[in-house]
Design an enzyme around this catalytic site. Structure first.
Site, PDB file in Angstrom:
ATOM      1  N   ASP A  50       0.848  -1.186   0.000  1.00  0.00           N
ATOM      2  CA  ASP A  50       0.000   0.000   0.000  1.00  0.00           C
ATOM      3  C   ASP A  50       0.881   1.232   0.000  1.00  0.00           C
ATOM      4  O   ASP A  50       2.006   1.201   0.519  1.00  0.00           O
ATOM      5  CB  ASP A  50      -0.927   0.024   1.218  1.00  0.00           C
ATOM      6  N   GLN A  51       0.377   2.293  -0.592  1.00  0.00           N
ATOM      7  CA  GLN A  51       1.134   3.542  -0.640  1.00  0.00           C
ATOM      8  C   GLN A  51       0.263   4.701  -0.185  1.00  0.00           C
ATOM      9  O   GLN A  51      -0.895   4.812  -0.593  1.00  0.00           O
ATOM     10  CB  GLN A  51       1.633   3.812  -2.065  1.00  0.00           C
TER      11      GLN A  51
END
Length: 197
Positions: free
Chosen positions: A74-75
């Protein structure tokens, strides 16, 4: 090293960018989209949010593929300590780029690799410093109409035309900004027992 080289590899992500990046490692893999609520918790720091979501995605998919090695990632973009997500619309993308103009934005890219069958669990975080040029409204509009990066954290594709919006990128894992830090991914996959060159 764990002897699990014959185990399947599953990418727990709906992101085409992550699929394209993982394919670079030359390993066969499947894709399974995790159903994870990505709403930040009250007061949750961007890096903690990215780490929690990466782990949640990996574990959600691992429950459906207990024999597999599963990757979750995830970013979250961070500006002034606050998370910036995917804009989704043109108007939100304009607002994000105006806010980031002339500023340094941190992109927190979290990675989790798990295997239920062996109990393996590895986690990493890549922090990327991105310095945006000072952008005028004309540049922002031309860029957004050309690339339409509404599904990208921070409203810019550094692997495409978005690179022209930047002054500098500082990272020890170059693909992390696109969404999957391959240096860290390869390290965790080796630790999980998969054989890479």
């Amino acid at each position: 090293m764990l002897a699990i080289t014959s185990r399947p590899l599953v990418l727990g992500s709906s992101s085409r960018y992550r699929r394209e990046l993982l394919a670079r490692l030359g390993l066969p893999f499947e894709v399974d989209t995790p159903a994870v609520d990505e709403t930040p918790q009250p007061g949750e720091a961007p890096r903690a949010l990215a780490q929690r979501l990466a782990a949640a995605k990996a574990h959600a998919v691992a429950c459906r593929h207990p024999q597999a090695v599963v990757i979750g990632s995830d970013q979250v973009a961070e500006l002034d300590g606050e998370p910036l997500g995917k804009p989704g619309t043109h108007e939100r993308a304009v607002a994000q780029l105006r806010r980031m103009s002339g500023r340094t934005v941190l992109f927190q890219t979290a990675l989790s690799v798990v295997c239920q069958a062996t109990g393996f669990s590895g986690h990493e975080l890549a922090t990327i410093e991105v310095r945006f040029r000072t952008l005028d409204d004309g540049e922002i509009e031309r860029y957004l109409h050309a690339e339409q990066p509404y599904d990208c954290t921070g409203s810019a594709k550094s692997e495409g035309l978005g690179i022209a919006l930047l002054d500098a990128i500082v990272s020890d894992d170059p693909t992390a900004l696109v969404g999957l830090p391959l240096i860290r991914t390869a390290r965790l996959l080796r630790a999980a027992g998969l054989r890479l060159p």
